[in-house]
Design a protein around this motif. Sequence first.
Motif, PDB file in Angstrom:
ATOM      1  N   MET A 185      -3.567 -30.433   5.967  1.00  0.00           N
ATOM      2  CA  MET A 185      -3.109 -29.560   4.886  1.00  0.00           C
ATOM      3  C   MET A 185      -3.128 -28.111   5.351  1.00  0.00           C
ATOM      4  SD  MET A 185      -4.668 -29.190   1.050  1.00  0.00           S
ATOM      5  CE  MET A 185      -3.929 -28.083  -0.136  1.00  0.00           C
ATOM      6  N   LYS A 186      -2.012 -27.409   5.150  1.00  0.00           N
ATOM      7  CA  LYS A 186      -1.925 -26.022   5.585  1.00  0.00           C
ATOM      8  C   LYS A 186      -2.827 -25.138   4.721  1.00  0.00           C
ATOM      9  CE  LYS A 186       2.916 -26.277   7.150  1.00  0.00           C
ATOM     10  NZ  LYS A 186       3.186 -27.633   6.713  1.00  0.00           N
ATOM     11  N   ALA A 187      -3.466 -24.167   5.385  1.00  0.00           N
ATOM     12  CA  ALA A 187      -4.250 -23.185   4.646  1.00  0.00           C
ATOM     13  C   ALA A 187      -3.298 -22.241   3.922  1.00  0.00           C
ATOM     14  CB  ALA A 187      -5.139 -22.407   5.605  1.00  0.00           C
ATOM     15  N   ALA A 188      -3.666 -21.857   2.700  1.00  0.00           N
ATOM     16  CA  ALA A 188      -2.830 -20.931   1.933  1.00  0.00           C
ATOM     17  C   ALA A 188      -2.836 -19.567   2.609  1.00  0.00           C
ATOM     18  CB  ALA A 188      -3.355 -20.822   0.508  1.00  0.00           C
ATOM     19  N   ALA A 189      -1.676 -18.933   2.638  1.00  0.00           N
ATOM     20  CA  ALA A 189      -1.573 -17.593   3.209  1.00  0.00           C
ATOM     21  C   ALA A 189      -2.221 -16.584   2.269  1.00  0.00           C
ATOM     22  CB  ALA A 189      -0.105 -17.237   3.432  1.00  0.00           C
ATOM     23  N   LEU A 190      -2.842 -15.584   2.840  1.00  0.00           N
ATOM     24  CA  LEU A 190      -3.435 -14.528   2.035  1.00  0.00           C
ATOM     25  C   LEU A 190      -2.343 -13.613   1.492  1.00  0.00           C
ATOM     26  CD1 LEU A 190      -6.527 -13.515   4.221  1.00  0.00           C
ATOM     27  CD2 LEU A 190      -6.507 -14.898   2.134  1.00  0.00           C
ATOM     28  N   VAL A 191      -2.498 -13.162   0.260  1.00  0.00           N
ATOM     29  CA  VAL A 191      -1.579 -12.196  -0.336  1.00  0.00           C
ATOM     30  C   VAL A 191      -2.177 -10.808  -0.178  1.00  0.00           C
ATOM     31  CG1 VAL A 191      -0.429 -11.444  -2.452  1.00  0.00           C
ATOM     32  CG2 VAL A 191      -0.718 -13.888  -1.991  1.00  0.00           C
ATOM     33  N   ARG A 192      -1.382  -9.899   0.357  1.00  0.00           N
ATOM     34  CA  ARG A 192      -1.815  -8.520   0.551  1.00  0.00           C
ATOM     35  C   ARG A 192      -1.274  -7.660  -0.589  1.00  0.00           C
ATOM     36  NH1 ARG A 192      -0.091 -10.878   5.125  1.00  0.00           N
ATOM     37  NH2 ARG A 192       1.986  -9.931   5.089  1.00  0.00           N
ATOM     38  N   HIS A 193      -2.041  -6.660  -1.006  1.00  0.00           N
ATOM     39  CA  HIS A 193      -1.678  -5.805  -2.142  1.00  0.00           C
ATOM     40  C   HIS A 193      -1.571  -4.370  -1.640  1.00  0.00           C
ATOM     41  CE1 HIS A 193      -3.816  -9.384  -3.624  1.00  0.00           C
ATOM     42  NE2 HIS A 193      -2.916  -9.349  -4.594  1.00  0.00           N
ATOM     43  N   ARG A 194      -0.379  -3.789  -1.798  1.00  0.00           N
ATOM     44  CA  ARG A 194      -0.108  -2.517  -1.142  1.00  0.00           C
ATOM     45  C   ARG A 194       0.642  -1.552  -2.056  1.00  0.00           C
ATOM     46  NH1 ARG A 194       1.764  -5.261   4.635  1.00  0.00           N
ATOM     47  NH2 ARG A 194      -0.343  -5.382   5.511  1.00  0.00           N
ATOM     48  N   PHE A 195       0.636  -0.286  -1.640  1.00  0.00           N
ATOM     49  CA  PHE A 195       1.439   0.736  -2.285  1.00  0.00           C
ATOM     50  C   PHE A 195       2.341   1.388  -1.237  1.00  0.00           C
ATOM     51  CE2 PHE A 195      -1.973   0.411  -5.377  1.00  0.00           C
ATOM     52  CZ  PHE A 195      -1.330   0.612  -6.590  1.00  0.00           C
ATOM     53  N   VAL A 196       3.553   1.740  -1.672  1.00  0.00           N
ATOM     54  CA  VAL A 196       4.481   2.475  -0.827  1.00  0.00           C
ATOM     55  C   VAL A 196       5.264   3.431  -1.734  1.00  0.00           C
ATOM     56  CG1 VAL A 196       6.347   0.766  -1.055  1.00  0.00           C
ATOM     57  CG2 VAL A 196       6.272   2.249   0.956  1.00  0.00           C
ATOM     58  N   THR A 197       5.675   4.557  -1.197  1.00  0.00           N
ATOM     59  CA  THR A 197       6.480   5.500  -1.976  1.00  0.00           C
ATOM     60  C   THR A 197       7.952   5.165  -1.794  1.00  0.00           C
ATOM     61  OG1 THR A 197       4.829   7.242  -1.757  1.00  0.00           O
ATOM     62  CG2 THR A 197       7.053   7.924  -2.355  1.00  0.00           C
ATOM     63  N   VAL A 198       8.631   4.904  -2.902  1.00  0.00           N
ATOM     64  CA  VAL A 198      10.049   4.555  -2.883  1.00  0.00           C
ATOM     65  C   VAL A 198      10.793   5.542  -3.781  1.00  0.00           C
ATOM     66  CG1 VAL A 198      11.789   2.793  -3.369  1.00  0.00           C
ATOM     67  CG2 VAL A 198       9.520   2.113  -2.531  1.00  0.00           C
ATOM     68  N   ALA A 199      11.705   6.313  -3.198  1.00  0.00           N
ATOM     69  CA  ALA A 199      12.459   7.308  -3.957  1.00  0.00           C
ATOM     70  C   ALA A 199      11.519   8.212  -4.757  1.00  0.00           C
ATOM     71  CB  ALA A 199      13.468   6.617  -4.880  1.00  0.00           C
ATOM     72  N   GLY A 200      10.413   8.565  -4.144  1.00  0.00           N
ATOM     73  CA  GLY A 200       9.445   9.442  -4.771  1.00  0.00           C
ATOM     74  C   GLY A 200       8.514   8.778  -5.769  1.00  0.00           C
ATOM     75  N   ILE A 201       8.594   7.451  -5.913  1.00  0.00           N
ATOM     76  CA  ILE A 201       7.816   6.725  -6.919  1.00  0.00           C
ATOM     77  C   ILE A 201       6.735   5.892  -6.231  1.00  0.00           C
ATOM     78  CG2 ILE A 201       7.926   5.038  -8.805  1.00  0.00           C
ATOM     79  CD1 ILE A 201      10.968   5.757  -8.960  1.00  0.00           C
ATOM     80  N   GLU A 202       5.488   6.044  -6.673  1.00  0.00           N
ATOM     81  CA  GLU A 202       4.425   5.203  -6.145  1.00  0.00           C
ATOM     82  C   GLU A 202       4.666   3.767  -6.599  1.00  0.00           C
ATOM     83  OE1 GLU A 202      -0.311   5.548  -5.517  1.00  0.00           O
ATOM     84  OE2 GLU A 202       0.327   5.559  -7.620  1.00  0.00           O
ATOM     85  N   THR A 203       4.842   2.884  -5.635  1.00  0.00           N
ATOM     86  CA  THR A 203       5.270   1.509  -5.916  1.00  0.00           C
ATOM     87  C   THR A 203       4.237   0.523  -5.405  1.00  0.00           C
ATOM     88  OG1 THR A 203       7.617   2.116  -5.772  1.00  0.00           O
ATOM     89  CG2 THR A 203       7.046  -0.215  -5.442  1.00  0.00           C
ATOM     90  N   PHE A 204       3.792  -0.339  -6.294  1.00  0.00           N
ATOM     91  CA  PHE A 204       2.877  -1.411  -5.931  1.00  0.00           C
ATOM     92  C   PHE A 204       3.676  -2.653  -5.565  1.00  0.00           C
ATOM     93  CE2 PHE A 204       0.579  -5.275  -7.186  1.00  0.00           C
ATOM     94  CZ  PHE A 204      -0.598  -5.136  -6.458  1.00  0.00           C
ATOM     95  N   TYR A 205       3.231  -3.352  -4.512  1.00  0.00           N
ATOM     96  CA  TYR A 205       3.879  -4.624  -4.190  1.00  0.00           C
ATOM     97  C   TYR A 205       2.888  -5.584  -3.566  1.00  0.00           C
ATOM     98  CZ  TYR A 205       4.335  -3.123   0.757  1.00  0.00           C
ATOM     99  OH  TYR A 205       4.102  -2.710   2.061  1.00  0.00           O
ATOM    100  N   ARG A 206       3.217  -6.867  -3.682  1.00  0.00           N
ATOM    101  CA  ARG A 206       2.442  -7.952  -3.085  1.00  0.00           C
ATOM    102  C   ARG A 206       3.239  -8.504  -1.915  1.00  0.00           C
ATOM    103  NH1 ARG A 206      -1.046  -9.672  -7.726  1.00  0.00           N
ATOM    104  NH2 ARG A 206      -0.270  -8.420  -9.463  1.00  0.00           N
ATOM    105  N   GLU A 207       2.525  -8.885  -0.871  1.00  0.00           N
ATOM    106  CA  GLU A 207       3.193  -9.397   0.324  1.00  0.00           C
ATOM    107  C   GLU A 207       2.357 -10.499   0.939  1.00  0.00           C
ATOM    108  OE1 GLU A 207       5.190  -7.746   4.484  1.00  0.00           O
ATOM    109  OE2 GLU A 207       3.946  -6.406   3.278  1.00  0.00           O
ATOM    110  N   ALA A 208       3.029 -11.523   1.439  1.00  0.00           N
ATOM    111  CA  ALA A 208       2.355 -12.606   2.147  1.00  0.00           C
ATOM    112  C   ALA A 208       3.247 -13.060   3.287  1.00  0.00           C
ATOM    113  CB  ALA A 208       2.069 -13.777   1.209  1.00  0.00           C
TER     114      ALA A 208
END
Length: 291
Positions: free
Chosen positions: A1-24
Amino acid sequence: MKAAALVRHRFVTVAGIETFYREAGPQEAPVLLLPHGYPCSSYEFRNLMPRLGDRWRLIAPDFPGAGYSGTPDDFDYSFDGYAAWLEAFTGAVEIDRFALYLHDFGSPIGARLAIRNPKRIAALIIQNGDIPYEDALGAKYKDIEATWTLPRAEMRKALADAISEETFREEFLNDLSPPLADTIPPDLWRLHWSLITPRRKEIAIDLIAGLKENRAWFPEHRKYLRENSPPTLIVWGPNDHYMPEKSARAYLRDLPDAELHLLDGGHWLLETHLEEVAALTRDFLGRVHTG
């Protein structure tokens, strides 16, 4: 059984807007972009992402005015404005070609992004997305359409009255039978209602009111599907007041080769039928989007 990938939680500035996103998933893996619906955020994809992150890079942003992203006063809070912002977001996280998961309001937003540059789209996964077929909408849309005949001030008041913690709860439970309704965590409506501010309530009113103008864009959406025929998986919960089974089948008019799967659920399948959706998505992407 494959181990679940970890989800990373990040912020990036997009068009001057602080943007939260999740990535795996690995940086170099083929990408699945996950724009969220209403009244939700990237939180809706929190359980899907670990299940696919072994093979794909999954990215789920919070739109401006939603989730943990900023709420600037000078942003265009419309479907067009969100699509332009989503395009800027793809540049900020350096992705060029990707599959799109289209759900709820994420569907007209993501489709606008696809229309801007169809060659960027490797595939579509449509799961109870807002459809571009007037004659196949569910009965609940009549409540929204009824406000369109009101004077503007009365329309906005009617929509404002319909934005509450209780209506958020109804949106997430949306025509589910009691056994399935019991599987929907109250975190969904309580979390997202706790993030509503007076400004964000006005934004929600603007977006729901914009559904009227969005009807004029339906032919362009259908034209994109018909002329580009992207590989498409349609996975649908027919127990949905807004988008029942006929809504899913309507896509086959312009995407006759799409794969259609009807599950015994409703609008929020990633809460009630997560494993089935993940398996169907894995099989589909494994055939059409491998890099």
